[in-house]
Structures are given as C-alpha cells and as structure tokens.
Design an enzyme around this catalytic site. Structure first.
Site, PDB file in Angstrom:
ATOM      1  CG  HIS A 240      -4.657 -11.929   2.902  1.00 26.97           C
ATOM      2  ND1 HIS A 240      -5.911 -12.487   2.718  1.00 26.97           N
ATOM      3  CD2 HIS A 240      -4.750 -11.207   4.044  1.00 26.97           C
ATOM      4  CE1 HIS A 240      -6.713 -12.120   3.710  1.00 26.97           C
ATOM      5  NE2 HIS A 240      -6.036 -11.333   4.520  1.00 26.97           N
TER       6      HIS A 240
ATOM      7  CG  PHE B  46      -1.220  -0.974  12.299  1.00 26.57           C
ATOM      8  CD1 PHE B  46      -1.948  -1.351  13.418  1.00 26.57           C
ATOM      9  CD2 PHE B  46      -1.181  -1.831  11.206  1.00 26.57           C
ATOM     10  CE1 PHE B  46      -2.621  -2.564  13.449  1.00 26.57           C
ATOM     11  CE2 PHE B  46      -1.852  -3.040  11.224  1.00 26.57           C
ATOM     12  CZ  PHE B  46      -2.571  -3.405  12.351  1.00 26.57           C
TER      13      PHE B  46
END
Ligand code: FAD
Length: 284
Positions: free
Chosen positions: A258, A208
């Site tokens: 986050h 990724f």
C-alpha cells in the site's frame, strides 16, 4: 500467490491540489491497482474534502476506500457517513482512531476512544457490508505502553471484525516479519499489507517519522542528509532503497503493498515500474 497493491491519497485543499490529484490518479490508475484510499482528518477536519475526493474517484469508476477516523466523533455522525458510503456502493473502509488534538483527554470529545470500538460499531450497524482495514504498527504505536500491549490492542481490532490491516511505513523489513510472527502466535491471520512511503524529501520525511514513530535507520538518515539539497540524488537513491524493501517484502510473501503517495505520482510510479507492478498483473 496473488499480491495486491493500492495507493493512498489525501483530500486536497485547493483547486490546484485537486488538479494534481487528478493527474496522479490517472497515472497510477493505469497500473491497475486494487483500490485508492482517501484519508480523513481526525475530528472530521477534512470531512467535506474527503467526500468530494471520494465522489470524484467514484465518478471516474475508480475503486475507492475512504478512511474514517473516530476520535472526536459522535455515533450519529459516524452512522451518517457510513450510510452515505454504503448508498454510494462503497464496500471498503479504512477504520482508524485518528490523532487526538494535543491536550484533549480520552473520551472528552466523542463516543469512541479507540479504533476497535469503531470496527465493532461498523460491524454491529452494517454486519458484513464493509471490508474493514485497520492500521498496524510493526515498530509499535508511539503511545503504546509496551510492544505486547500494542499487539494485544491490534488483536482487539481483529476480533472486532477487521478484515485486513495496512501498516505504518517502515524501512527495516525485519520489523515487519517479526510483527507477522508475533501476530501468528496470537492467532491473527488477516492479511497485513505493508505501507510503503517513497522517499522524496528528507527534511519532511524526518519530521513526519519522528511524529508517527516510524524509524529511519541511521545508515539511511546519514546518506539522505549527505545528499543535502540535491533533490534528484535523493529521489534516485530513495527509489533504489524503497524498491529493495518492496522486493524483500514481496519475495517473502507479503500479501501486497500500500503506497503512501502524498498525491505525487513520480516516485510511486518509478518504484512500481521497476518492480514490474502494473497492467493489472499480480505483483509476483
Ligand atoms: P488504535 O488502534 O485505537 O490505537 C491507538 C493507541 O491506543 C495505540 O497505542 C494502541 O496500543 C492503544 N489502544 C488501542 N486500543 C486500545 C484499547 N482498547 N485500550 C487501551 N489502549 C488501546 N489518521 C487520521 O487522522 N486520518 C487518516 O486517514 C489516517 N490514516 C491512516 C492510515 C494508516 C494505514 C495508518 C497506519 C495510520 C493512519 N492514520 C490516520 C494515523 C492514525 O490515526 C494514528 O496513528 C493514530 O494515533 C492511531 O490510530 P489507530 O487507528 O491505529 O488507533
């Protein structure tokens, strides 16, 4: 200083996935986050699933920020989605371009080419009604011709009316601090919240990261590789490394964190607990 934390989810494909998401949300909701965000596949590929996930979160009284990616979409479609969210009482949107299907030319697919155009569209159709978060790239977007152009393009989103930004994940905090310095020099003052990717599986993280341009430093790669199939060792080491990163960010004054949860709660929970985040208390 009040530092916020939030969690990102993706819309599950199956009943089993939805069940897992529900468990993850109930565990993480107990920590008192600012909001949960829900991703949206480029070209509307997850449209209905994103709606279903957002609806479920809202039905549970969870503060929800849907992502909205504009590539491949027409203005009418985006307007419909925004109206829907506004009518549901949603007041925060994560506005993105999304990734182009390979081989597609810019502009060939819809009415928007870049995220700054989506931000401007939201502000013109619903002035001041949504808090708009955009993406930021401390290690720079993989398609950007140069670091400076990427920073200028980030500024376009801010000038179009973004209220805050969430970064791509990174493991080198210097990239974030330098990015903040560069933003400051360009007069950008919106909060830029670091995106945090817990480490649980080295192979998928490496794949990724290569695709999205996030760097895994060599020392970290080498150590993770060395753990091989020992998933527990990867998990424990990952929690330790990510906690250290988060501490650096919070102590340095980042506006919050986050977490990219990937719909899993264990690593995010372990990190939050070690950092003392939770029960609605400010992070630091
Ligand atoms: P932009 O800000 O438009 O930038 C894209 C590229 O174009 C950059 O290289 C930039 O330098 C350049 N550029 C920008 N504006 C201009 C301009 N006006 N002129 C010329 N060049 C320009 N993807 C999804 O599909 N769904 C999601 O839910 C999702 N959520 C995400 C959440 C976060 C926090 C992050 C960091 C990424 C997310 N992504 C998501 C991935 C994102 O869509 C991709 O990284 C995409 O390639 C870029 O999106 P962007 O909004 O940053 O694009």
């Amino acid at each position: 200083m009040h530092q916020t934390f939030s969690f990102e989810l993706f819309p599950p494909k199956t009943e089993k996935g939805m069940k897992k998401l529900k468990t993850t949300v109930s565990r993480l909701q107990a920590l008192g986050p600012e909001y949960f965000s829900v991703t949206y596949g480029a070209g509307g590929s997850t449209r209905e699933r994103t709606f279903a996930t957002v609806d479920w979160l809202r039905s549970q009284g969870v503060e929800t920020a849907p992502h909205l990616s504009c590539i491949g979409a027409g203005r009418d479609e985006i307007l419909d989605i925004l109206q829907r969210y506004r009518n549901e009482g949603i007041h925060r949107i994560v506005a993105l371009r999304g990734d182009l299907p390979s081989g597609a030319g810019l502009g060939a697919l819809g009415d928007f080419n870049y995220a700054n155009e989506l931000v401007a569209f939201i502000q013109s159709e619903f002035p001041g009604e949504f808090q708009i978060e955009v993406a930021a790239y401390p290690e720079f977007h993989p398609q950007a011709p140069s670091a400076w152009q990427d920073l200028d393009n980030f500024r376009r989103k801010v000038e179009a009316g973004a209220s805050g930004a969430i970064t791509q994940y990174f493991y080198n905090p210097d990239a974030y601090w330098r990015f903040l310095d560069d933003c400051g020099r360009r007069g950008i003052t919106i909060p830029i919240v670091p995106g945090i990717m817990p480490i649980t599986n080295y192979a998928s993280l490496a794949r990724f990261s290569d695709a999205c341009g996030a760097e895994i430093p060599r020392w970290l790669r080498k150590r993770l590789e060395a753990y091989g199939e020992d998933q527990q060792a990867v998990f424990d080491f990952g929690v330790e490394v990510v906690c250290e990163l988060c501490r650096n960010l919070l102590e340095g004054g980042a506006p919050g964190l986050h977490f990219y949860t990937l719909n899993q709660s264990a690593a995010t929970l372990a990190i939050c607990e070690r950092l003392g985040l939770g029960q609605g208390a400010p992070a630091a």
